[in-house]
Enzyme design. Structure first.
Site, PDB file in Angstrom:
ATOM      1  N   THR A 125     -10.997  42.652 100.521  1.00  0.00           N
ATOM      2  CA  THR A 125     -11.180  42.167  99.296  1.00  0.00           C
ATOM      3  C   THR A 125      -9.545  41.458  98.798  1.00  0.00           C
ATOM      4  O   THR A 125      -8.644  41.832  99.271  1.00  0.00           O
ATOM      5  CB  THR A 125     -11.406  43.428  98.356  1.00  0.00           C
ATOM      6  OG1 THR A 125     -11.104  43.146  97.031  1.00  0.00           O
ATOM      7  CG2 THR A 125     -10.383  44.695  98.767  1.00  0.00           C
ATOM      8  N   ASP A 126      -9.855  40.856  97.879  1.00  0.00           N
ATOM      9  CA  ASP A 126      -8.519  40.215  97.293  1.00  0.00           C
ATOM     10  C   ASP A 126      -7.933  41.282  96.421  1.00  0.00           C
ATOM     11  O   ASP A 126      -6.660  40.785  95.972  1.00  0.00           O
ATOM     12  CB  ASP A 126      -9.007  39.000  96.191  1.00  0.00           C
ATOM     13  CG  ASP A 126     -10.065  39.214  95.172  1.00  0.00           C
ATOM     14  OD1 ASP A 126     -10.468  40.534  94.907  1.00  0.00           O
ATOM     15  OD2 ASP A 126     -10.312  38.511  94.289  1.00  0.00           O
ATOM     16  N   GLU A 127      -8.535  42.303  96.133  1.00  0.00           N
ATOM     17  CA  GLU A 127      -7.717  43.195  95.453  1.00  0.00           C
ATOM     18  C   GLU A 127      -6.547  43.955  96.243  1.00  0.00           C
ATOM     19  O   GLU A 127      -5.607  44.479  95.755  1.00  0.00           O
ATOM     20  CB  GLU A 127      -8.629  44.538  95.060  1.00  0.00           C
ATOM     21  CG  GLU A 127      -9.709  44.099  93.928  1.00  0.00           C
ATOM     22  CD  GLU A 127     -10.191  45.167  93.090  1.00  0.00           C
ATOM     23  OE1 GLU A 127      -9.504  46.397  93.159  1.00  0.00           O
ATOM     24  OE2 GLU A 127     -11.407  45.020  92.582  1.00  0.00           O
ATOM     25  N   TYR A 153      -8.752  52.574  95.222  1.00  0.00           N
ATOM     26  CA  TYR A 153      -9.521  51.506  95.997  1.00  0.00           C
ATOM     27  C   TYR A 153      -8.792  50.539  96.814  1.00  0.00           C
ATOM     28  O   TYR A 153      -9.136  50.490  97.984  1.00  0.00           O
ATOM     29  CB  TYR A 153     -10.681  51.068  95.317  1.00  0.00           C
ATOM     30  CG  TYR A 153     -11.229  50.088  95.647  1.00  0.00           C
ATOM     31  CD1 TYR A 153     -12.289  50.223  96.888  1.00  0.00           C
ATOM     32  CD2 TYR A 153     -11.207  48.693  95.258  1.00  0.00           C
ATOM     33  CE1 TYR A 153     -12.859  48.961  97.525  1.00  0.00           C
ATOM     34  CE2 TYR A 153     -11.757  47.510  95.719  1.00  0.00           C
ATOM     35  CZ  TYR A 153     -12.536  47.882  97.069  1.00  0.00           C
ATOM     36  OH  TYR A 153     -13.188  46.840  97.649  1.00  0.00           O
ATOM     37  N   LYS A 157      -8.444  49.953 100.846  1.00  0.00           N
ATOM     38  CA  LYS A 157      -8.842  48.725 101.759  1.00  0.00           C
ATOM     39  C   LYS A 157      -7.448  48.014 102.355  1.00  0.00           C
ATOM     40  O   LYS A 157      -7.699  47.508 103.330  1.00  0.00           O
ATOM     41  CB  LYS A 157      -9.394  47.738 100.656  1.00  0.00           C
ATOM     42  CG  LYS A 157     -10.730  48.193  99.907  1.00  0.00           C
ATOM     43  CD  LYS A 157     -11.812  48.196 100.847  1.00  0.00           C
ATOM     44  CE  LYS A 157     -12.294  47.032 101.628  1.00  0.00           C
ATOM     45  NZ  LYS A 157     -13.574  47.036 102.516  1.00  0.00           N
TER      46      LYS A 157
HETATM   47  P1  NAD Z   1     -21.574  48.908  97.772  1.00  0.00           P
HETATM   48  O1  NAD Z   1     -20.534  49.961  97.175  1.00  0.00           O
HETATM   49  O2  NAD Z   1     -22.656  48.133  97.183  1.00  0.00           O
HETATM   50  O3  NAD Z   1     -22.063  49.379  99.166  1.00  0.00           O
HETATM   51  C1  NAD Z   1     -21.369  50.166 100.312  1.00  0.00           C
HETATM   52  C2  NAD Z   1     -22.287  50.651 101.214  1.00  0.00           C
HETATM   53  O4  NAD Z   1     -21.567  51.492 102.030  1.00  0.00           O
HETATM   54  C3  NAD Z   1     -23.515  51.399 100.548  1.00  0.00           C
HETATM   55  O5  NAD Z   1     -24.633  51.173 101.197  1.00  0.00           O
HETATM   56  C4  NAD Z   1     -22.985  52.982 101.182  1.00  0.00           C
HETATM   57  O6  NAD Z   1     -24.067  53.840 101.311  1.00  0.00           O
HETATM   58  C5  NAD Z   1     -22.273  52.718 102.478  1.00  0.00           C
HETATM   59  N1  NAD Z   1     -21.376  53.542 103.002  1.00  0.00           N
HETATM   60  C6  NAD Z   1     -20.388  54.089 101.961  1.00  0.00           C
HETATM   61  N2  NAD Z   1     -19.839  55.109 102.699  1.00  0.00           N
HETATM   62  C7  NAD Z   1     -20.124  54.868 104.016  1.00  0.00           C
HETATM   63  C8  NAD Z   1     -19.843  55.800 105.094  1.00  0.00           C
HETATM   64  N3  NAD Z   1     -18.913  56.561 105.443  1.00  0.00           N
HETATM   65  N4  NAD Z   1     -20.456  55.536 106.473  1.00  0.00           N
HETATM   66  C9  NAD Z   1     -21.423  54.500 106.241  1.00  0.00           C
HETATM   67  N5  NAD Z   1     -21.841  53.713 105.211  1.00  0.00           N
HETATM   68  C10 NAD Z   1     -21.140  54.152 104.097  1.00  0.00           C
HETATM   69  O7  NAD Z   1     -20.154  47.857  98.060  1.00  0.00           O
HETATM   70  P2  NAD Z   1     -20.355  46.301  98.190  1.00  0.00           P
HETATM   71  O8  NAD Z   1     -19.914  45.739  96.985  1.00  0.00           O
HETATM   72  O9  NAD Z   1     -21.697  45.766  98.977  1.00  0.00           O
HETATM   73  O10 NAD Z   1     -19.226  46.118  99.112  1.00  0.00           O
HETATM   74  C11 NAD Z   1     -19.350  45.934 100.701  1.00  0.00           C
HETATM   75  C12 NAD Z   1     -18.011  45.654 101.228  1.00  0.00           C
HETATM   76  O11 NAD Z   1     -17.251  44.420 100.594  1.00  0.00           O
HETATM   77  C13 NAD Z   1     -16.897  46.760 100.806  1.00  0.00           C
HETATM   78  O12 NAD Z   1     -16.186  46.893 101.956  1.00  0.00           O
HETATM   79  C14 NAD Z   1     -16.111  46.021  99.799  1.00  0.00           C
HETATM   80  O13 NAD Z   1     -14.587  46.526  99.569  1.00  0.00           O
HETATM   81  C15 NAD Z   1     -15.901  44.737 100.260  1.00  0.00           C
HETATM   82  N6  NAD Z   1     -15.888  43.929  98.988  1.00  0.00           N
HETATM   83  C16 NAD Z   1     -16.765  43.848  97.757  1.00  0.00           C
HETATM   84  C17 NAD Z   1     -16.575  42.820  96.839  1.00  0.00           C
HETATM   85  C18 NAD Z   1     -17.613  42.856  95.753  1.00  0.00           C
HETATM   86  O14 NAD Z   1     -17.363  42.047  94.726  1.00  0.00           O
HETATM   87  N7  NAD Z   1     -18.430  43.684  95.705  1.00  0.00           N
HETATM   88  C19 NAD Z   1     -15.693  41.784  96.706  1.00  0.00           C
HETATM   89  C20 NAD Z   1     -15.013  41.689  98.184  1.00  0.00           C
HETATM   90  C21 NAD Z   1     -15.129  42.606  99.104  1.00  0.00           C
HETATM   91  O1  DAU Z   2     -12.188  41.426  93.568  1.00  0.00           O
HETATM   92  C1  DAU Z   2     -13.047  41.944  94.536  1.00  0.00           C
HETATM   93  C2  DAU Z   2     -13.653  43.409  93.980  1.00  0.00           C
HETATM   94  O2  DAU Z   2     -14.412  43.064  93.184  1.00  0.00           O
HETATM   95  C3  DAU Z   2     -14.296  44.333  95.077  1.00  0.00           C
HETATM   96  O3  DAU Z   2     -13.310  44.668  95.879  1.00  0.00           O
HETATM   97  C4  DAU Z   2     -14.742  45.567  94.370  1.00  0.00           C
HETATM   98  O4  DAU Z   2     -15.416  46.440  95.433  1.00  0.00           O
HETATM   99  C5  DAU Z   2     -15.582  45.367  93.296  1.00  0.00           C
HETATM  100  O5  DAU Z   2     -16.183  46.667  92.541  1.00  0.00           O
HETATM  101  C6  DAU Z   2     -14.914  44.240  92.343  1.00  0.00           C
HETATM  102  O6  DAU Z   2     -13.897  45.142  91.553  1.00  0.00           O
HETATM  103  P1  DAU Z   2     -13.609  44.896  90.035  1.00  0.00           P
HETATM  104  O7  DAU Z   2     -12.878  46.234  89.586  1.00  0.00           O
HETATM  105  O8  DAU Z   2     -13.108  43.623  89.838  1.00  0.00           O
HETATM  106  O9  DAU Z   2     -15.205  45.065  89.402  1.00  0.00           O
HETATM  107  P2  DAU Z   2     -15.856  45.788  88.221  1.00  0.00           P
HETATM  108  O10 DAU Z   2     -17.494  45.078  88.296  1.00  0.00           O
HETATM  109  O11 DAU Z   2     -15.785  47.137  88.342  1.00  0.00           O
HETATM  110  O12 DAU Z   2     -15.096  45.204  86.906  1.00  0.00           O
HETATM  111  C7  DAU Z   2     -14.893  43.851  86.768  1.00  0.00           C
HETATM  112  C8  DAU Z   2     -14.131  43.559  85.705  1.00  0.00           C
HETATM  113  O13 DAU Z   2     -14.645  44.094  84.612  1.00  0.00           O
HETATM  114  C9  DAU Z   2     -12.930  44.265  85.640  1.00  0.00           C
HETATM  115  O14 DAU Z   2     -11.780  43.650  84.908  1.00  0.00           O
HETATM  116  C10 DAU Z   2     -13.088  45.463  85.009  1.00  0.00           C
HETATM  117  C11 DAU Z   2     -13.963  45.143  83.728  1.00  0.00           C
HETATM  118  N1  DAU Z   2     -15.243  46.020  83.344  1.00  0.00           N
HETATM  119  C12 DAU Z   2     -15.894  46.792  84.479  1.00  0.00           C
HETATM  120  C13 DAU Z   2     -16.889  47.767  84.101  1.00  0.00           C
HETATM  121  C14 DAU Z   2     -17.816  48.420  84.797  1.00  0.00           C
HETATM  122  C15 DAU Z   2     -15.441  46.135  81.916  1.00  0.00           C
HETATM  123  O15 DAU Z   2     -14.892  45.672  80.857  1.00  0.00           O
HETATM  124  N2  DAU Z   2     -16.241  47.184  81.700  1.00  0.00           N
HETATM  125  C16 DAU Z   2     -17.133  47.814  82.823  1.00  0.00           C
HETATM  126  O16 DAU Z   2     -18.143  48.749  82.099  1.00  0.00           O
END
Ligand code: NAD
Ligand code: DAU
Length: 339
Positions: A125-127, A153, A157
């Site tokens: 992730t970019d985080e 988190y 990562k």
């Molecule tokens: P998500 O939370 O929707 O899904 C995570 C999945 O992993 C779930 O199906 C869960 O059951 C499974 N999981 C959790 N713990 C596990 C374990 N111990 N063993 C096996 N499976 C397990 O997450 P997402 O948003 O789809 O993100 C997927 C990946 O991409 C993550 O690694 C996250 O860090 C990365 N990522 C997410 C975003 C985003 O915006 N959502 C952006 C950049 C990177």
């Molecule tokens: O940048 C990549 C990341 O993006 C991934 O690595 C993470 O897995 C993914 O969850 C996401 O992280 P964020 O913290 O950016 O996503 P989230 O949807 O939780 O929040 C997006 C923005 O909105 C953040 O600035 C917090 C804000 N927010 C979020 C929630 C859930 C609110 O203002 N209100 C809310 O209820």
């Protein structure tokens, strides 16, 4: 070729499974997923009876289970999506983030060393780069931006990324890492900003915006992320990190207002709530490397992607309503009872 996709019952992992079935129907896919609260087998229903797809319920940190799976399946490629992914949950309880995101990654890497693979890809992730200030719109994250994390988190990562790169340098394991910005699209779990706001607005409930809502995220349509990972997996260079993002920066408030306009709901639903501790201000990816080296460009503009996403949530109400009602967690028992 045979791929293990971990975390394939989650948001991005499931979209990646569908992408693979569509673009590489000749490949075998095994989805390894623990089905935590974020894993939803209902999502994978379209591929459950596909002979080239297999679902295995299991924890990536369970060494015996992972080794047995590698021994039995002899996979060529591993794509690790499995993670605890929600920043707010990591602030409440960091421990499971370290177990899954760090120890789970280590178990997968050890299995790759022991059984041999063509490529291990870490979905990051970019985080891991921390955040950028709002008054410097000229700054972007590149692959050489120092790691500087804010939340448990992102720290977990970052630790996993470093471990993956260490296994490359020390053990010559063929690995790649991708660091993507915020994804949105179908099957996004309704605890994250966009699906949370859609589901609450539809119920005329208040929309909790953290702090002032000025924080900026760089949104990428999930299918574009899947296409980028697919390219890196098949054409990327061992040991390299690739940033993925599409220059779609929006403040949280802009995103919420766009959703309200599309649903024809009033802005009076917006409620400003206490800020997230350690809240990152701005994320912005420079995707020059993946563009120049692998030819990747995002296909979906934010205005189109957000419209499609809202439409998807309107036409797939049972999917997220089952989640909100907790019913989706019984699906595995129903599906696998007696099997
Ligand atoms: P998500 O939370 O929707 O899904 C995570 C999945 O992993 C779930 O199906 C869960 O059951 C499974 N999981 C959790 N713990 C596990 C374990 N111990 N063993 C096996 N499976 C397990 O997450 P997402 O948003 O789809 O993100 C997927 C990946 O991409 C993550 O690694 C996250 O860090 C990365 N990522 C997410 C975003 C985003 O915006 N959502 C952006 C950049 C990177
Ligand atoms: O940048 C990549 C990341 O993006 C991934 O690595 C993470 O897995 C993914 O969850 C996401 O992280 P964020 O913290 O950016 O996503 P989230 O949807 O939780 O929040 C997006 C923005 O909105 C953040 O600035 C917090 C804000 N927010 C979020 C929630 C859930 C609110 O203002 N209100 C809310 O209820």
């Amino acid at each position: 070729m045979k791929l293990i996709v971990t975390g394939g019952a989650g948001f991005i992992g499931s979209n990646f499974v569908f992408y693979q079935r569509k673009h590489h129907p000749e490949d075998d896919i095994i989805c390894l997923d623990a089905l935590t609260y974020a894993g939803n087998l209902e999502t994978l229903e379209p591929v459950m009876n596909d002979p080239k797809f297999k679902f295995v319920k299991g924890d990536i940190a369970d060494r015996k289970l992972v080794y047995d799976l590698f021994e039995a399946e002899k996979p060529d490629y591993i794509v690790n999506f499995a993670a605890e992914s929600h920043v707010d949950r990591s602030i409440e309880n960091p421990e499971v983030f370290l177990r899954t995101n760090v120890m789970g990654t280590q178990v997968l890497l050890d299995a790759c060393r022991k059984y041999g693979i063509k490529r291990y890809h870490q979905v990051s992730t970019d985080e891991v780069y921390g955040d950028l200030p709002l008054d410097r719109p000229d700054l972007y994250f590149t692959e050489t931006t120092p790691i500087h994390t804010s939340s448990p988190y992102s720290a977990s990562k970052a630790a996993a990324d470093l471990l993956v790169l260490a296994y490359h340098r020390t053990f010559k394991l063929p690995v790649t890492v991708s660091r993507c910005s915020n994804n949105y699209g179908p099957y996004h779990f309704p605890e994250k900003l966009i699906p949370l706001m859609i589901s609450r607005a539809l119920a005329d409930e208040s929309l909790p915006v953290y702090g002032t809502g000025e924080n900026i995220r760089d949104w990428l349509y999930v299918e574009d992320h899947c296409a980028a990972i697919d390219l890196i997996l098949r054409k990327g260079t061992d040991g390299e990190v690739y940033n993925i993002g599409g220059h779609n920066e929006r403040t949280n408030l802009e995103v919420v207002k766009t959703i309200l306009r599309q649903l024809d709901k009033p802005e009076s639903l917006i409620t400003y709530v206490r800020d997230r501790p350690g809240h990152d201000m701005r994320y912005a990816i420079d995707p020059t490397k993946i563009h120049n080296e692998l030819g990747w460009l995002p296909a979906t503009k934010f205005d189109d992607g957000i419209r499609q996403t809202v439409e998807w949530y309107l036409s797939n109400r049972p999917w997220w309503e089952h989640i909100l009602a907790g019913e989706y967690q019984n699906y595995y028992e129903r599906m696998y009872a007696g099997r």
